[in-house]
Design an enzyme around this catalytic site. Structure first.
Site, mmCIF file in Angstrom:
data_model
loop_
_atom_site.group_PDB
_atom_site.id
_atom_site.type_symbol
_atom_site.label_atom_id
_atom_site.label_comp_id
_atom_site.label_asym_id
_atom_site.label_seq_id
_atom_site.Cartn_x
_atom_site.Cartn_y
_atom_site.Cartn_z
ATOM 1 N N SER A 256 0.823 -1.210 0.000
ATOM 2 C CA SER A 256 0.000 0.000 0.000
ATOM 3 C C SER A 256 0.860 1.265 0.000
ATOM 4 C CB SER A 256 -0.928 -0.003 1.218
ATOM 5 O OG SER A 256 -0.159 -0.159 2.388
ATOM 6 N N CYS A 345 4.199 -11.699 12.209
ATOM 7 C CA CYS A 345 5.212 -11.136 13.115
ATOM 8 C C CYS A 345 4.544 -10.584 14.370
ATOM 9 C CB CYS A 345 6.042 -10.069 12.407
ATOM 10 S SG CYS A 345 5.075 -8.699 11.792
HETATM 11 N N1 SAH Z 1 7.757 -8.552 3.419
HETATM 12 C C1 SAH Z 1 8.492 -7.354 3.717
HETATM 13 C C2 SAH Z 1 8.074 -6.732 5.012
HETATM 14 C C3 SAH Z 1 6.596 -6.422 5.108
HETATM 15 S S1 SAH Z 1 6.234 -5.103 6.171
HETATM 16 C C4 SAH Z 1 9.985 -7.642 3.695
HETATM 17 O O1 SAH Z 1 10.373 -8.828 3.796
HETATM 18 O O2 SAH Z 1 10.775 -6.722 3.588
HETATM 19 C C5 SAH Z 1 4.562 -4.840 5.884
HETATM 20 C C6 SAH Z 1 4.256 -4.050 4.639
HETATM 21 O O3 SAH Z 1 2.854 -4.121 4.451
HETATM 22 C C7 SAH Z 1 4.599 -2.578 4.683
HETATM 23 O O4 SAH Z 1 5.420 -2.262 3.600
HETATM 24 C C8 SAH Z 1 3.248 -1.835 4.567
HETATM 25 O O5 SAH Z 1 3.326 -0.685 3.740
HETATM 26 C C9 SAH Z 1 2.390 -2.879 3.934
HETATM 27 N N2 SAH Z 1 0.954 -2.866 4.203
HETATM 28 C C10 SAH Z 1 0.329 -2.728 5.393
HETATM 29 N N3 SAH Z 1 -0.995 -2.910 5.256
HETATM 30 C C11 SAH Z 1 -1.229 -3.174 3.949
HETATM 31 C C12 SAH Z 1 -2.391 -3.487 3.175
HETATM 32 N N4 SAH Z 1 -3.585 -3.572 3.748
HETATM 33 N N5 SAH Z 1 -2.240 -3.708 1.862
HETATM 34 C C13 SAH Z 1 -1.025 -3.635 1.278
HETATM 35 N N6 SAH Z 1 0.108 -3.380 1.960
HETATM 36 C C14 SAH Z 1 0.005 -3.144 3.270
#
Ligand code: SAH
Length: 401
Positions: A256, A345
């Site tokens: 997002s 997490c």
């Molecule tokens: N998988 C990543 C870490 C994920 S952190 C890695 O290994 O580096 C979680 C991510 O989810 C963030 O970037 C945040 O912007 C996104 N996020 C949070 N809620 C969301 C949603 N409803 N839809 C899409 N992305 C989302």
């Protein structure tokens, strides 16, 4: 030395070497102490239990440094713990330049996180005890060979509970560049230590990125074509780049955050990935999964690594519904014989509950699925066996038919 006397019965968890003392366990303070001072934690009848850092405003009233009465907690002791922590991570640097070198309680430095990105160290002081030794810690970190600077990212919410102000600044040495480049298992990533999540990168997912890379490679060997994968909540493209460098033909990555996606696209460029193979989609994953299903999309691998849905035990039930929703819809997109890598997490949701939620999603999806591996954080995030709260990242690798 001031004694922190516990209520009768409240010594039990400390005798089991659990390192936290809650405010509700405290009978009284025998003497004076300000936040950050080391106190001697004693049972109601005066028996020594632990040396701990006192924090007067926090519900976590004291965090234990040591359960050994003969140890003196001072600058030398802190320096020794830092040395031990660095030593334990040394073996990782042949594979990566992004390593968590200090992981709080697990390194007997409760509330302190230190991550190394190339020639920089990034700190997070999340408790009054380690904050009191800030200069000692910063000076010791500056002694690490090749280090150009120590940057402090002490902006975590936990600081407020400890009565500490936010701090985002150079602590020692040089100002880090806007993006520090790290190389992990041959993959290049940019890390923004000022504004990125945590200290800039999800170091804890290293082994799982490596698994993703291996799955992409093995898929290609087995089928003669590159896999088509979906990486949900991709942030700066950690899993996406692992897959693409492993030989995936096409990876669709959803997040997002426009900023995260922009960094992800730069990361693809850093690795010389052709734009046609990496699609960065700004969308809500919950909606995206539904639309992908309606559009009849199929992927050889789906990755779900959402943010923490449960911030505390009170939110576990609602979080469980959210985990189930994305996993149900994610499972529906996996090609027969394909894999799902799914993570949580949320520390408040334990491994067993997570597995139950995923099993529920499997049942509702009407797919057959087998767990082929349990996944977790890397060796630089060790779990102190007497502090199960340290286990926050968990994941499952499922093969789906
Ligand atoms: N998988 C990543 C870490 C994920 S952190 C890695 O290994 O580096 C979680 C991510 O989810 C963030 O970037 C945040 O912007 C996104 N996020 C949070 N809620 C969301 C949603 N409803 N839809 C899409 N992305 C989302």
């Amino acid at each position: 030395m001031t004694d922190l006397i516990l209520k009768k019965g409240k010594e039990r968890s400390l005798l089991r070497r659990h390192p936290w003392v809650y405010d509700t366990a405290v009978q009284k303070l025998n003497g004076k102490a300000v936040s950050g001072d080391t106190v001697r934690v004693c049972s109601y009848d005066g028996r020594f239990l632990a040396w701990a850092a006192y924090s007067k405003d926090s519900t976590l009233r004291a965090r234990c440094w040591s359960f050994n009465e003969t140890e003196a907690i001072n600058a030398d002791w802190i320096r020794e713990k830092i040395k031990q922590a660095l030593q334990a991570r040394q073996f990782l640097f042949s594979r990566t330049s992004a390593v968590r070198v200090i992981f709080g309680e697990a390194d007997q430095l409760p509330g302190l996180v230190v991550d190394r990105y190339g020639d920089w160290l990034v700190t997070q002081f999340q408790a009054a005890g380690v904050e009191a030794y800030r200069d000692v810690i910063a000076d010791e970190l500056m002694k690490v060979p090749e280090i150009k600077g120590v940057f402090d990212r002490s902006d975590a919410a936990t600081r407020h509970r400890e009565g500490l102000p936010e701090r985002v600044e150079v602590l020692r040495g040089a100002e880090p560049p806007l993006e520090i480049e790290v190389v992990e298992d041959g993959v290049r990533y940019g890390v923004d230590v000022r504004k990125g999540h945590k200290t800039g990168f999800y170091i804890d997912q290293r082994e799982n990125r490596f698994l993703a890379q291996r799955l992409a490679r093995e898929f290609k060997l087995r089928t003669g074509r590159g896999m088509r994968a979906l990486n949900c909540f991709c942030y700066t493209g950690g899993f996406s780049l692992a897959l693409l460098t492993g030989g995936a033909e096409e990876v669709i990555s959803v997040d997002s955050s426009a900023e995260a996606l922009a960094m992800a696209a730069r990361n693809a460029e850093r690795n010389g990935i052709d734009e046609s193979r990496a699609k960065w989609v700004q969308a809500d994953v919950f909606e995206y999964l539904r639309q992908a299903r309606e559009a009849g999309e199929v992927f050889d691998l789906v990755i779900l690594d959402p943010p923490k849905f449960a911030s505390s035990h009170r939110h576990v039930e609602r979080a469980a519904r959210a985990y189930k929703d994305i996993n149900l819809n994610g499972l529906r997109l996996v090609a027969s014989g394909g894999d799902l890598l799914t993570f949580s997490c949320s520390g408040a949701m334990d491994v067993d509950l997570f597995q139950k939620v995923i099993a529920g999603a499997v049942i509702d999806s009407k797919r057959d699925a087998w767990m082929v591996a349990r996944l977790g954080a890397g060796a630089d995030h060790p779990l102190m066996m007497t502090c199960p709260e340290g286990e926050y990242l968990k994941g499952l690798q499922l093969t789906v038919r």
